[in-house]
Design a protein around this motif. Structure first.
Motif, short mmCIF file in Angstrom:
data_model
loop_
_atom_site.label_atom_id
_atom_site.label_comp_id
_atom_site.label_asym_id
_atom_site.label_seq_id
_atom_site.Cartn_x
_atom_site.Cartn_y
_atom_site.Cartn_z
N VAL A 145 -8.10 -0.15 1.72
CA VAL A 145 -6.75 0.39 2.14
C VAL A 145 -5.80 1.36 0.83
O VAL A 145 -6.29 1.17 -0.15
N ASP A 146 -5.07 2.20 1.48
CA ASP A 146 -4.00 2.55 0.63
C ASP A 146 -2.78 1.94 0.44
O ASP A 146 -2.43 1.15 1.31
N TRP A 147 -2.44 1.62 -0.86
CA TRP A 147 -0.93 1.05 -0.86
C TRP A 147 0.03 1.82 -1.24
O TRP A 147 -0.05 2.69 -2.22
N SER A 148 1.19 1.72 -0.37
CA SER A 148 2.32 2.56 -0.60
C SER A 148 3.54 1.49 -0.48
O SER A 148 4.14 1.62 0.36
N LEU A 149 3.71 0.88 -1.50
CA LEU A 149 4.86 -0.37 -1.35
C LEU A 149 5.89 0.40 -2.27
O LEU A 149 6.10 0.99 -3.49
N PRO A 150 7.28 -0.02 -1.56
CA PRO A 150 8.37 0.31 -2.30
C PRO A 150 8.41 -0.44 -3.66
O PRO A 150 7.93 -1.64 -3.69
#
Ligand code: ZN
Length: 382
Positions: free
Chosen positions: A59-64
């Motif tokens: 998965v890609d991670w795009s966390l605030p």
């Protein structure tokens, strides 16, 4: 047409984790991952220390940024990233033993994302041990991350293995302005490979080429499989005191040279644990390896190479005091491959961090290492 292009692009992208949230459910702590797609997952608990490991497909991670510091209830922090070629992993640190009370995926509601929900319920150590005993055996640890070159190629030039520290779910040390040890060591290893191979004298193999997790024993095994004549593990440290800066060089020893070196080895040896490996079954045959004769010769050569690095580093880079030190680093334990671990500098020091995160800042360090390598092979031809 723009809309069509957008959706075609979205279909090719990996599922993305766009949020990690935690909630207090009274008798349990709830972890929620917000995802752009529904995914397969598996979740398990480990001890020594207590951790929860959540495995997902890539998965890609795009966390605030605010999500990354979260801790609540039994959850004491978390890390995430690539674990192996097929798996992304989230590792939760826990304040104590838990059981997975529930785990399920909720479909989107309105504009919301898919939600992967995991409820963690604190339990006693006895109940935890009983659950662990009853749980099915974990899948074997990931194997070969890179393949050994074919045997004929093996002897035409000496092989140097460069080992970029950390990777994937294990970020390593974090810099004052957010740089990550795992990125700096990988960039450094690739640049150093280029410089070394340009001499035409060596074949250079990296233990990892991407941002992925490699267990420490696997790194050692790669060095042995490719018949390395020299193994160099690259790291960058971080400590509480921002004023401390400079490189330091380590070789293996049963007895640590000082408390600091021992503490550093303990930090670096935690990589497997940080990556969420189940270490329960790993043998610690280190003592046996350390007393072998082959190991003694190897340790002498390791120390020799370290002694060539010191003057080169002091010419074009800078060193901390007592710069060649010894401790029980797991990654240096091949009995027949001279091995050195280099802490390139301190990411907690603003100047070191600035230099190491930029290619032109790393260049003097790389040149210094390359000169030491050339001298080593000049004087100790394979
Ligand atoms: Zn490190």
């Amino acid at each position: 047409m723009a809309a069509w292009l957008l959706s075609a692009g979205a279909a090719l992208a990996a599922p993305t984790v766009v949020g990690v949230r935690m909630g207090d459910q009274g008798d349990s702590t709830r972890l929620v991952l917000d995802l752009t797609e529904s995914v397969r997952y598996s979740v398990s608990v480990l001890d020594g220390p207590y951790r929860v490991v959540l495995d997902l497909p890539i998965v890609d991670w795009s966390l605030p940024a605010a999500d990354e510091a979260r801790k609540l209830g039994v959850i004491d922090g978390f890390r995430y990233g690539r674990f192996d070629n097929d798996t992304s992993r989230l590792v939760l640190d826990l304040k104590g033993p838990v059981e997975i009370a529930r785990a399920f995926v909720l479909p989107p509601e309105g504009g919301a994302r898919y939600r992967l929900v995991i409820d963690l319920k604190p339990i006693g150590t006895a109940a935890f041990a009983a659950n662990r005993a009853a749980a099915p055996k974990a899948a074997p640890e990931p194997q070969l991350a890179i393949r050994a070159p074919p045997p004929p190629a093996r002897f035409d030039k000496p092989v140097i293995v460069l080992d970029p520290g950390h990777g994937g779910v294990d970020p390593g040390a974090l810099g004052a302005t957010g740089s990550r040890e795992k990125d700096i060591t990988l960039a450094m290893a690739k640049e150093l490979r280029q410089v070394l191979e340009a001499t035409g004298r060596y074949r250079v193999v990296l233990t990892r080429e991407t941002d992925t997790f490699i267990p420490l024993q696997r790194r050692v095994a790669i060095g042995r499989e490719v018949g390395a004549s020299l193994f160099m593990s690259l790291h960058a440290d971080s400590v509480g005191q921002p004023s401390i800066s400079g490189a330091s060089i380590y070789t293996l020893s049963e007895q640590a040279s000082d408390k600091e070196a021992e503490a550093l080895a303990a930090r670096e040896n935690r990589a497997d644990l940080i990556g969420g490996l189940d270490l329960a079954d790993q043998t610690t045959d280190v003592a046996a390896i350390l007393i072998s004769l082959a190991q003694r010769e190897t340790m002498n050569l390791s120390a020799t190479f370290a002694s060539y690095l010191v003057p080169e580093f002091s010419k074009d880079w800078h060193l901390v005091r007592n710069t060649h030190r010894f401790a029980g680093f797991a990654v240096l334990k091949a009995p027949d491959v001279p091995s050195v671990l280099v802490e390139l500098g301190y990411l907690s020091n603003p100047n070191d961090e600035r230099s190491l995160r930029a290619a032109n800042g790393r260049r003097p360090v790389i040149d210094a290492v390359a000169r030491a390598v050339n001298r080593y092979f000049d004087l100790h031809p394979v």
